[in-house]
Design an enzyme around this catalytic site. Structure first.
Site, PDB file in Angstrom:
ATOM      1  N   GLU A 174       0.866  -1.186   0.000  1.00  0.00           N
ATOM      2  CA  GLU A 174       0.000   0.000   0.000  1.00  0.00           C
ATOM      3  C   GLU A 174       0.895   1.226   0.000  1.00  0.00           C
ATOM      4  O   GLU A 174       1.755   1.377   0.874  1.00  0.00           O
ATOM      5  CB  GLU A 174      -0.944  -0.029   1.203  1.00  0.00           C
ATOM      6  CG  GLU A 174      -2.035  -1.098   1.050  1.00  0.00           C
ATOM      7  CD  GLU A 174      -2.839  -0.964  -0.246  1.00  0.00           C
ATOM      8  OE1 GLU A 174      -3.149   0.164  -0.653  1.00  0.00           O
ATOM      9  OE2 GLU A 174      -3.114  -1.992  -0.884  1.00  0.00           O
ATOM     10  N   CYS A 193      -1.901   9.100   3.926  1.00  0.00           N
ATOM     11  CA  CYS A 193      -1.956   8.715   2.510  1.00  0.00           C
ATOM     12  C   CYS A 193      -3.308   9.086   1.920  1.00  0.00           C
ATOM     13  O   CYS A 193      -3.437   9.322   0.731  1.00  0.00           O
ATOM     14  CB  CYS A 193      -1.710   7.225   2.377  1.00  0.00           C
ATOM     15  SG  CYS A 193      -2.672   6.295   3.553  1.00  0.00           S
TER      16      CYS A 193
END
Ligand code: NAP
Length: 516
Positions: free
Chosen positions: A286, A320
């Site tokens: 990720e 993020c």
């Protein structure tokens, strides 16, 4: 196992004086524990190293929060050995027993919540509400993955032909290397580790160099929860020193990584090269984002401005999922931008010493330098409407919330992940133009649309290229089990942490057919 249905851990109410004073007291107590040393833990035994990794308070860089062992390839090899040995028995341990360890870790973390929040404040520079949400998320991962393992323990139903029984079930994979970032040091490290462990794998756990003390605390909680020696090997070290070694080693079966695109792509490439191992390594990765919020001309503009600010500046934009681009319909551009700038100017910036601080420090000097350089780039590329030039980092890695207006969608500040409190505001001709601008990015993590137009929402539901899309709300703070999280494109392998497809990524599926 008779468990209560899954429920997200509630957040603490910071307007309640008793919660405030309880955290102040814990911060003071933990303040007395700063500067301690934490060794590696391999095969259940502490391992001292020659060097160490100092972890400092980003709001006060002269304050050392702790010193954590610094693994070299030697210790990383020892950790892989210990994990390989422990896999023999852990992979054969009943899934219920493995799930119980997670539930016990959750209980411990809940009891030690204020302490964990305090470490987040010192080691991660997290404002209180953000730190609380993070510890709650870690608890959620433990509770959710324990239940997910129970759901999957006997495999899933498939069809059989007459006279035969076909079974489809999952088995553990092997040794996993867990590589975590600094921005959610409790939640992501706990989430990635617990998923790997509950599925019967053993791990080498490498926290970020910047939040290694929190890594030590997470490892300590798993140990206290009764995890057998060697299942979790705490192996802090610099990514540049042990990262490639761990990824390339033939004992490694899979790598679970969360961090930047650059590191993730490197891991993916190195893991793909055969190195004598009789398997293709699996990479769960990720990575970064350049997340956009689109505001169309039908939207509730006040709510939209509030949620842009919340999504862009919580934890100083170091998420993020943070909104780093606001794409505004030309007809509402001036009004929304005006509201955003006004709200940004009221955000309190400073050390996270009270609940009203929303924007704390950046995590580290390199991050401070990187974001500062993007502020300079932004001043050349666009108009700065809020924010000041960064001060001296010796006084803490603070950068004021910054808004750039009239940003060209191709500008560097509109294309590159800055990972700080910097928002690029872009004008769109109409909704399709806004969607095109939003999708013009190699990343595809989160995205949002503010609109009352059903056609626009349905178009975005299909066409907005992001793993997590949110309508008429903020775009950060994905809840475990409620908003499974993971990105498209160069944001990662879309592994959807906290969702129903996550645990199977850590297992191999087996089909067994018996003819009667
Ligand atoms: P990073 O620099 O890529 O570091 C992440 C981890 O990788 C750290 O533990 C780092 O160790 C390690 N590492 C560095 N070089 C390595 C190598 N060659 N091999 C193996 N591991 C290596 O990222 P970060 O600055 O910590 O985190 C911020 C990034 O994470 C942002 O891009 C953000 O968008 C992304 N992120 C994504 C998600 C998501 O779910 N998609 C969630 C959170 C964060 P050291 O600390 O020792 O360098």
């Amino acid at each position: 196992m008779g468990l209560l249905p899954y429920k997200n851990e509630p957040y603490l109410d910071w307007s309640d004086e008793s919660n405030q004073s309880a955290l102040r007291a814990t911060l003071e107590k933990i303040g007395g524990e700063l500067g301690k040393s934490y060794p590696l833990v391999i095969g259940g035994k502490p391992v001292e190293t020659e060097g160490d990794i100092p972890s400092v308070n980003p709001a006060k860089p002269s304050q050392v929060v702790g010193r954590v062992g610094r693994a070299t390839e030697r210790e990383a090899g020892m950790a892989l050995d210990a994990a390989t040995r422990a896999f023999e028995s852990w992979s054969r341990t009943e899934p219920e027993s493995r799930a119980r360890i997670l539930l016990r870790a959750s209980g411990i973390m809940r009891r030690r919540k204020l302490e964990m929040i305090s470490w987040e404040v010192y080691d991660g520079g997290k404002p209180w509400a953000e730190a609380d949400a993070q510890v709650a998320e870690a608890i959620d991962f433990l509770e959710y993955y324990a239940r997910e393992m129970l759901r999957l323990k006997d495999g899933v139903e498939i069809y059989s032909v007459p006279g035969e029984e076909s079974r489809y079930f999952y088995q553990p994979m092997g040794v996993g290397v867990i590589i975590a970032p600094w921005n959610f040091p409790t939640a992501i490290l706990t989430g990635m580790s617990s998923a790997a462990i509950v599925t019967g794998n053993t791990i080498v756990m490498k926290p970020s160099e910047f939040t290694s003390v929190i890594g030590a605390k997470v490892a300590e909680i798993f140990d206290e929860a009764g995890l057998p020696a060697g299942v979790l090997n705490f192996c802090p070290g610099y990514g540049s020193e042990i990262g490639d070694y761990l990824v390339k080693d033939p004992r490694t079966r899979f790598i679970s990584f969360t961090g930047s695109m650059k590191t993730g792509l490197r891991i993916n490439e190195l893991a793909a090269k055969p190195n004598g191992q009789p398997w293709i390594k699996r990479v769960i990765a990720e990575m970064g984002g350049k997340d956009a919020m689109i505001i169309d001309d039908s939207a509730d503009l006040e709510a939209a401005a509030n949620d842009i600010v919340r999504s862009a500046y919580g934890y100083s934009g170091q998420k993020c999922s943070a909104a780093s681009r606001a794409i505004l319909h030309a007809d509402v551009y001036d009004e929304v931008l005006g509201k955003v700038v006004e709200k940004v100017r009221t955000l309190r910036l400073g050390p996270p010493e009270s609940p009203d601080v929303i924007v704390g420090p950046l995590i580290s000097e390199p991050q401070f330098e990187k974001v500062s350089s993007y502020v300079e780039i932004g001043k050349d590329e666009a108009e700065r409407l809020a924010g000041e030039d960064p001060g001296d980092p010796d006084g803490g890695y603070f950068i004021s919330p910054t808004v750039f207006g009239d940003v060209d969608p191709k500008a560097r500040i509109a294309q590159e992940e800055i990972f700080g409190p910097v928002l690029s505001v872009i004008k769109a001709r109409d909704f399709s133009d806004a969607l095109r601008i939003a999708n013009d990015s190699p990343y595809g993590l989160t995205g949002g649309v503010y609109s009352k137009d059903r056609d626009h929402l349905e178009l975005a539901r299909r066409e907005l290229r992001a793993g997590n899309v949110y309508f008429n709300r903020h775009i950060t703070g994905a809840l475990v089990g409620v908003q499974p999280f993971g990105g498209f494109g160069l944001s990662g392998t879309d592994s959807k942490a906290g969702g129903p497809d996550y645990l199977p990524l850590h297992m191999v599926a087996k089909t067994v057919v018996e003819r009667f």
